[in-house]
Design a protein around this motif. Sequence first.
Motif, PDB file in Angstrom:
ATOM      1  N   SER A 246     -20.357  47.179 -48.118  1.00 60.54           N
ATOM      2  CA  SER A 246     -19.600  48.523 -49.054  1.00 60.54           C
ATOM      3  C   SER A 246     -20.617  49.603 -49.324  1.00 60.54           C
ATOM      4  CB  SER A 246     -18.848  48.121 -50.203  1.00 60.54           C
ATOM      5  OG  SER A 246     -19.761  47.166 -50.974  1.00 60.54           O
ATOM      6  N   ARG A 247     -21.801  49.222 -49.247  1.00 66.55           N
ATOM      7  CA  ARG A 247     -22.964  50.238 -49.501  1.00 66.55           C
ATOM      8  C   ARG A 247     -23.135  50.802 -48.215  1.00 66.55           C
ATOM      9  NH1 ARG A 247     -26.498  51.219 -53.603  1.00 66.55           N
ATOM     10  NH2 ARG A 247     -25.595  49.799 -54.747  1.00 66.55           N
ATOM     11  N   LEU A 248     -23.115  49.968 -47.179  1.00 59.84           N
ATOM     12  CA  LEU A 248     -23.543  50.308 -45.818  1.00 59.84           C
ATOM     13  C   LEU A 248     -22.144  51.274 -45.298  1.00 59.84           C
ATOM     14  CD1 LEU A 248     -25.052  47.282 -44.094  1.00 59.84           C
ATOM     15  CD2 LEU A 248     -26.213  49.164 -44.666  1.00 59.84           C
ATOM     16  N   LEU A 249     -21.039  50.958 -45.749  1.00 57.69           N
ATOM     17  CA  LEU A 249     -19.954  51.842 -45.182  1.00 57.69           C
ATOM     18  C   LEU A 249     -20.091  53.250 -45.956  1.00 57.69           C
ATOM     19  CD1 LEU A 249     -16.862  49.663 -45.729  1.00 57.69           C
ATOM     20  CD2 LEU A 249     -17.320  50.953 -43.662  1.00 57.69           C
ATOM     21  N   TRP A 250     -20.484  53.091 -47.264  1.00 57.33           N
ATOM     22  CA  TRP A 250     -20.581  54.578 -47.859  1.00 57.33           C
ATOM     23  C   TRP A 250     -21.745  55.115 -47.212  1.00 57.33           C
ATOM     24  CZ3 TRP A 250     -24.966  56.664 -49.876  1.00 57.33           C
ATOM     25  CH2 TRP A 250     -24.797  57.733 -50.601  1.00 57.33           C
ATOM     26  N   HIS A 254     -21.263  58.822 -45.488  1.00 52.17           N
ATOM     27  CA  HIS A 254     -21.814  60.080 -46.205  1.00 52.17           C
ATOM     28  C   HIS A 254     -22.803  60.812 -45.130  1.00 52.17           C
ATOM     29  CE1 HIS A 254     -24.442  61.759 -49.004  1.00 52.17           C
ATOM     30  NE2 HIS A 254     -23.592  62.011 -49.813  1.00 52.17           N
ATOM     31  N   TYR A 255     -23.287  59.759 -44.154  1.00 52.11           N
ATOM     32  CA  TYR A 255     -24.219  60.326 -43.125  1.00 52.11           C
ATOM     33  C   TYR A 255     -23.520  61.255 -42.228  1.00 52.11           C
ATOM     34  CZ  TYR A 255     -26.999  61.081 -39.115  1.00 52.11           C
ATOM     35  OH  TYR A 255     -27.589  61.820 -38.176  1.00 52.11           O
ATOM     36  N   GLU A 322     -15.170  63.004 -43.786  1.00 52.00           N
ATOM     37  CA  GLU A 322     -15.298  63.378 -45.109  1.00 52.00           C
ATOM     38  C   GLU A 322     -14.365  62.561 -46.163  1.00 52.00           C
ATOM     39  OE1 GLU A 322     -15.533  67.819 -45.929  1.00 52.00           O
ATOM     40  OE2 GLU A 322     -16.788  67.907 -43.986  1.00 52.00           O
ATOM     41  N   ARG A 323     -13.060  62.634 -45.475  1.00 50.91           N
ATOM     42  CA  ARG A 323     -12.197  61.856 -46.463  1.00 50.91           C
ATOM     43  C   ARG A 323     -12.645  60.292 -46.569  1.00 50.91           C
ATOM     44  NH1 ARG A 323      -8.786  57.753 -44.940  1.00 50.91           N
ATOM     45  NH2 ARG A 323      -7.020  57.384 -46.355  1.00 50.91           N
ATOM     46  N   ALA A 324     -13.375  59.715 -45.681  1.00 53.56           N
ATOM     47  CA  ALA A 324     -13.756  58.475 -45.771  1.00 53.56           C
ATOM     48  C   ALA A 324     -14.939  58.289 -47.005  1.00 53.56           C
ATOM     49  CB  ALA A 324     -14.362  57.879 -44.637  1.00 53.56           C
TER      50      ALA A 324
END
Length: 342
Positions: A246-250, A254-255, A322-324
């Motif tokens: 979940s942190r990697l998805l964020w 974000h990137y 951006e939505r994600a």
Amino acid sequence: GHHVSSQRIRFQRRNRPCRYDIDRFAPSFLSIFESLVPSQDEIAKQKQLLTSLSRIINKEWPNSKLYLYGSCANSFGFSNSDIDLCLSIDDKEMSKVDIILKLADILHAGNLQNIQPLTRARVPIVKLMDPETGLSCDICVNNLLAVINTKLLRDYAQIDIRLRQLAFIVKHWAKSRRVNEAYQGTLSSYAYVIMCIHLLQLRRILPCLQEMEATYFVTVDESNCAYFDQVDKLNNYGAHSRDTVSRLLWAFFHYWAYEHDYTRDVISIRTGRIISKERKDWTRRVGNDRHLICIEDPFETSHDLGRVVDKFTIKILREEFERAANILQFDPNPSVTLFEPY
Ligand code: CTP
Ligand code: MG
């Protein structure tokens, strides 16, 4: 004006820290991952199809070889996806189209169904269905770079399980939000997997195999493909990092929403770095290649996997990133909201 303020928002969000409770969502993303992975039974059926087709084709063309490539072989395939096969054949007399037509005849005689030679496609293929396994597949001819890049992706996937977890969720998101359609100006699954590898390289969870001492070499159509492929020696590489999926998805969203410099940067898993558009001469539109989002192919380095993206679809893509990113930042139920159909 509007442009200035959206730039400012982007700048403010660039340094936004991740929500404190991000790891709480890892289990639900992991169960989505598990639900998408094909079963052993399905993988066995794919192998069975490869064997039986090879037998039929080799009778006619003893020096040919049939390879699995794409999602059924790169370890990023969902269950029930179509099978991609590539026939390698060295025949100077016949054109690709002739080979496709003859292949269709051979398959007819071999009792396969729904055989359709598509000779006018950009990549000519034969489509077919195997009544024994119920699987559908596409066979292309002499596209060996795809076979090699399939191996590269599979080798990366063996180093750290988080690559598969991340890429499955990203592909699932892209399919749900309809931004996984290269022929309609968004990105291929192949491009999304490369984007995931790049992120993990930047976080030192994955190495850059093409920068290490090569243990695997092939030359295909003038491209030298060489990299370190003894990946069983690298399975501790990312152990220093405790990042959850979940942190990697964020971090991924974000990137691509707030950190990537779309005017200057090219992502490159070949070098494990960001390189400049300037250096690749990808700063302006050339023919149909617009270079609005630049993703270098690891072997065909003149290929920008983002070349299909145009001025309309770049907007759609960036809005979806951006939505994600915002869902992962704020939504109480990100593992549901992220995949809400478009
Ligand atoms: N490929 C490529 N260059 C591209 C697109 C695709 O070489 N620009 C090759 C890659 O070998 C890739 C394969 O074609 O693995 C299939 O591409 P794609 O359909 O994007 O990926 P899949 O992994 O098959 O994904 P899906 O599950 O969506 O079918
Ligand atoms: Mg595919």
